[in-house]
Design a protein around this motif. Structure first.
Motif: not given
Length: 843
Positions: A677-679, A452-454, A408-409, A398-399
């Motif tokens: 990764k931006g988080e 790749r994130a959603f 997404a991938e 879950p996001g």
């Protein structure tokens, strides 16, 4: 011999003619008459001789092993009243001329299943009989424990043998499934393209995986689940041996929980001066993932040269789960991308796990040269490559906030593996040995990860390559009375290439990013071992061994993307391991074994240099301050044979692990969180932060009700605890739930049928490993709202029918009650009702 006999008799006719000519040389007419008579007599003789020899040779048959196609010596052939008997010779040949054309005859050998046929039917089948080895004779000799042939009854460790006959009957989809079908190895799967074995509470880089005695473990084998085992083609495997417990004396680092050795098929030489051609083709279909598998292999053999070519192609569709089970396992929705936009789409078939399909190709080429009985040279080449395949467990996470999915991938790029090896064998009396093996090998591994994130435009990728060379020299010495010595040395060198990149899928802009491992890092080991087998009495055998291994790591860190507080990691680790055990038969029908052993695992590049997201909101960073972990193991086994009708086996084991390499919270430059990764993510690292112990019991039972009907069952119970430095403890991650099986088998000369049950116990929330409790999206939810792994069972049936000696048909129905279940720690849900059809043709 036939030609020589015909020449000798023809010469005898010539002598008779000369003598007759001397007697009747008075007239020219007499000479012509004798000359004409001489020619007619020779022609008549040749005709009669050729006719009788052809008839005699047509009644000779060859008796071969059904799996190896090698001749079987000393097969007794007799009719119903035993008034006529015959015996096969060294080449497996037997003369049936004494038997009547339609007489029923029996072929019997102590090690093979009895075969019955008529003389006419036998000759119609190309004068070849294929006999099947009896189950009780399949595992008399094993090689994995010392790299040389040893009687299994003399081995104090538990060793499971899976022969060619079992592989043909079970027809596994992958080599991971081959191990799982044994009922004694638990297999975890994060996606369809995978399979990570667990043995006695150990998994992944704490187990050694080898092919023809060559380690597949490389410098980036990780502590998480791995899928390298699918690179081994199950259609190319001749037999598999699984060692339970530490095997570090022979296999060095990583062999803490066990060793899985796959021995692939060997080229077969011709028994005559002519060219021997043989081979087989196979097709396999399974309905749960619309599998289509094609395989062929061809063998060309001369007396001194032999060539074997093998190739397989697999195409797997998306896997369908069962209809009865937890609703939370259903795949109701998935992410699709249309015109560059990620959307959540409804799945028209919630039981279909989208996306999980992939395809794969495997190729094997072997060349053998045997100039004489003492020397042999074997060249082997293996190549395996998959397509891209999704990591399913990451696609169902879950996001954040309102996003249903985090990614997404998330997929692996093509997994590639190449192995080239040359083995030289020498038999005969040397000064210090009776047997010598020199093995050199080169392996190349490629793998990559893409995520790749959603609703994010950045596709992050890392790509790894490993080049590995190895050289082994192994000796066997059988000359010291009742003592056999095995000794040798090993050198292995690995070089890791690793790169990272980010692709903007909207602009197609490609930029560099942090690599997963330090690019250009190396891992190498040098070792020597001594292993002995002493038969103190005919019923008492002792085995003991020592090995010293030294491991070096050299890695330089790139600070372009992360400000590492260190420049490099240079580790030098030495380890001394040993084992001692005995096998004792206090009675002919009772065996007792006891074995003590140590194992170790030196840190590899994955441990000291990796940076990746281990789970949502966490990132693992490098830690160069690591030391080797050690395992201390005790194992007690017992086997009782009740009148050759029932065989009971049991084993208990206890393993204590110190300086365990585990993933725990960590500080990076004094910070407990960094941006990845931006988080903003919690920092973790591999550390020598725990001790652990694992113990358990294994039971096996075989019962033979008649020549046709038998039963077998296995049950494994394992418990494990990790103890933290602060005194707290938690369940060990790779301890499998209680699992077992029950098989009821019926067979005759042409048909085999197996009705069986597979069973897994429950792991409650309180018994889940800490790292698993956060993965609630993978587990069922209990009454308190906590994740847990439910128990499950499947009912299955498989059958194999030999239409002829050349043609076999396999039909199976797995999980025919259509249970919906997910094995412990697995991301993917197991297949539902699954129809399997296989066809194999030998020539």
């Amino acid at each position: 011999m036939k030609f020589l006999a015909s020449v000798m008799i023809a010469k005898l006719i010539d002598l008779i003619f000369i003598f007759s000519y001397q007697k009747g040389k008075e007239t020219a007419g007499a000479i012509n008459e004798f000359d004409s008579f001489h020619r007619r007599l020779k022609l008549l003789f040749y005709g009669i001789f050729l006719l009788t020899t052809t008839m005699a040779s047509a009644q000779k048959i060859t008796i071969l092993d059904a799996d190896t196609k090698m001749p079987i010596v000393n097969v007794v052939v007799y009719n119903d009243d035993r008034s006529i008997t015959a015996l096969s010779d060294f080449d497996g040949k037997c003369d049936l001329s004494k038997f009547e054309k339609h007489e029923r005859i029996t072929f019997k050998h102590l090690s093979y299943e009895t075969y019955r046929s008529t003389k006419s039917q036998t000759i119609k089948r190309a004068s070849r009989i294929f006999m099947t080895l009896q189950a009780e004779h399949l595992d008399e000799v094993v090689m994995s424990v010392s790299k040389w042939e040893q009687q299994k009854k003399d081995i104090p460790q538990k060793v499971v043998f899976i022969g060619a006959q079992d592989i043909s009957f079970t027809a596994p989809q992958t080599s991971a499934d081959l191990l799982e079908h044994s009922g004694q190895v638990f297999v975890q799967k994060s996606q369809l393209g995978g399979g990570s074995p667990m043995i006695r509470g150990f998994a992944t880089n704490r187990l050694v995986l080898s092919v023809d005695g060559i380690r597949m473990n490389n410098a980036i084998f990780r502590g998480g689940n791995i899928q390298n085992i699918i690179a081994v083609d199950p259609f190319a495997i001749d037999k598999t041996e699984i060692i339970f417990g530490p095997g570090s004396v022979i296999y060095g680092s990583d062999a803490m929980g066990g060793v899985m050795n796959f021995y692939t098929k060997k080229p077969m030489f011709s028994e005559t001066d002519g060219l021997a051609v043989s081979g087989n083709g196979q097709y396999r279909f399974s309905s749960a993932n619309t599998e289509n598998t094609f395989h062929f292999d061809v063998n060309l053999g001369k007396r001194k040269w032999a060539f074997l070519t093998s190739a397989s192609y697999n195409n797997f569709g998306d896997l369908k789960m069962g209809g009865h089970g937890p609703v939370s396992y259903l795949r109701n929705e998935y992410v699709s991308t249309t015109n560059g936009e990620d959307i959540v789409s409804a799945n028209p078939n919630a039981k279909k796990q989208v996306p999980t399909g992939y395809n794969q190709i495997n190729i094997m080429q072997k060349v053998s040269f045997k100039p004489n009985n003492n020397w042999s040279y074997d060249l082997g080449m293996h190549y395996s490559e998959t397509s891209d395949y999704s990591r399913y467990d990451r696609l169902i996470r879950p996001g954040k906030d309102d996003d249903k999915f985090r990614s997404a991938e998330w997929y692996y790029g093509p997994q590639k593996w190449f192995l080239g090896n040359l083995q030289i064998d020498k038999k005969g009396k040397g000064k210090f040995y009776d047997g010598l093996k020199i093995t050199t090998a080169y392996q190349h591994f490629e793998e990559s990860r893409h995520d790749r994130a959603f609703q994010d435009s950045d596709l992050f990728s890392t790509k790894e390559k490993v080049d590995a060379i190895s050289s082994n020299i192994d000796f066997e010495n059988k000359k010291i009375g009742n003592l056999r010595l095995y000794y040798g040395g090993e050198y292995i060198f690995n070089k890791v290439g690793s790169t990272g990149s980010v692709l903007n899928i909207e602009s197609n802009a490609l930029t560099n990013a942090a690599s997963r491992y330090p690019d250009g890092s190396t891992w190498q080991t040098l070792a020597g071992y001594l292993h002995g087998e002493y038969k103190a009495k005919p019923n008492f055998t002792m085995l003991s061994g020592l090995r010293y291994s030294h491991v070096w790591i050299d890695a330089d860190f790139d600070k372009t993307f992360y400000p590492f507080p260190f420049d490099d990691a240079n580790l030098s680790t030495g380890a001394l391991t040993g084992s001692v055990g005995f096998s004792w038969f206090p009675k002919a029908d009772l065996q007792v074994t006891l074995n003590g052993s140590t194992g170790f695992r030196a840190p590899n590049i994955d441990d000291v240099g990796k940076i990746f997201d281990s789970e949502p909101g966490s990132v693992v960073v490098p830690n160069p301050d690591l030391v080797a972990e050690y395992a201390y193991n005790m194992e007690l086994g017992i086997q009782k044979n009740f009148s050759d009708k029932v065989v009971f086996k049991a084993a208990s084991f206890y393993t204590y692990l110190v300086d365990a390499l585990v993933r725990r919270d960590f500080l990076f430059n004094g910070n407990s969180q960094i941006e990845y990764k931006g988080e903003l993510s919690d920092v973790q690292a591999i550390q020598n932060a725990a001790k652990a112990y694992v113990y358990g019991f294994e039971f096996g039972l075989e019962a033979f009700f008649s020549d046709n009907l038998s039963m077998s069952s296995n049950l494994t119970l394992t418990e494990g605890i990790e103890e933290e430095e602060d005194g707290t403890d938690s369940p060990a991650r790779h301890v499998a739930p209680t699992f077992g099986n029950l098989h009821i088998k019926w067979k005759n000369q042409r048909l085999k049928t197996d009705l069986f049950l597979n069973y897994n116990g429950e792991i409650s929330f309180s018994n889940l490993a800490t790292s698993e409790k956060s993965k609630d999206y993978m587990y069922a939810i209990d009454a308190d709202g906590n994740p847990y792994s439910p128990s499950w069972y499947t009912l299955n049936v498989r059958t194999q029918y030999s239409v002829s000696n050349a043609l076999k048909v396999n039909v199976g129905l797995e999980n025919f009650t259509d249970q919906r279940y997910r094995s412990y720690s697995s991301g993917i849900v197991a297949p539902g009702a699954n129809l399997i059809i296989g066809v194999g043709y030998n020539f």
